[in-house]
Motif scaffolding. Structure first.
Motif, short mmCIF file in Angstrom:
data_model
loop_
_atom_site.label_atom_id
_atom_site.label_comp_id
_atom_site.label_asym_id
_atom_site.label_seq_id
_atom_site.Cartn_x
_atom_site.Cartn_y
_atom_site.Cartn_z
N GLY A 2 0.79 -1.22 0.00
CA GLY A 2 0.00 0.00 0.00
C GLY A 2 0.82 1.27 0.00
N TRP A 3 2.13 1.17 0.02
CA TRP A 3 2.99 2.34 0.00
C TRP A 3 4.24 2.00 -0.81
N ASP A 4 4.93 3.01 -1.24
CA ASP A 4 6.09 2.84 -2.11
C ASP A 4 7.35 2.59 -1.27
N LEU A 5 7.97 1.46 -1.46
CA LEU A 5 9.15 1.07 -0.69
C LEU A 5 10.47 1.51 -1.33
N THR A 8 12.71 3.87 0.75
CA THR A 8 13.24 3.22 1.94
C THR A 8 14.40 2.30 1.57
N HIS A 23 3.82 -2.64 -6.76
CA HIS A 23 3.09 -2.22 -5.56
C HIS A 23 1.59 -2.32 -5.84
N TYR A 25 -0.97 -0.72 -4.75
CA TYR A 25 -1.70 0.53 -4.97
C TYR A 25 -1.55 1.04 -6.40
N GLU A 26 -0.48 0.64 -7.08
CA GLU A 26 -0.29 1.05 -8.48
C GLU A 26 -1.15 0.24 -9.45
N GLU A 30 -4.84 -5.92 -4.39
CA GLU A 30 -3.93 -6.30 -3.31
C GLU A 30 -3.90 -7.80 -3.19
#
Length: 96
Positions: A2-5, A8, A23, A25-26, A30
């Motif tokens: 749900g978020w871009d890693l 990080t 990802h 969300y893209e 899910e």
């Protein structure tokens, strides 16, 4: 995811180990939706049977098998520094 890693992983100097990212969300879906895993093997440019998905959640990561990928689920509830089976993943990767 749900978020871009990517940021990080870049921050920790690990981003160069990855050639592509998928990802959820893209792709408006899910895990365990097999469509997400299909996006992954297509992004990699390989057939699903040539792909090994490594996860840690049997229910969520089971969608990979539904998409035709070989799957390896690590034991859950690991404590920091514990062995979870990544050595087995490396052995599997060496055989491919």
């Amino acid at each position: 995811m749900g978020w871009d890693l990517r940021a990080t992983f870049a921050h920790h100097g690990l981003d160069h180990y990855f050639s592509s990212w998928v990802h959820s969300y893209e792709h408006d879906t899910e895990k365990p939706d097999p469509l997400l895993f299909q996006h992954a093997w297509r992004e990699l440019g390989v057939a699903p049977e040539e792909t090994l998905m490594v996860g840690d959640h049997p229910a969520k990561d089971g969608g990979a098998a539904g998409a035709g990928l070989r799957s390896y689920v690590l034991p859950g509830r690991a404590t920091p520094g514990s062995r979870r089976g990544l050595d087995a993943v490396l052995r599997l990767a060496d055989r491919v």
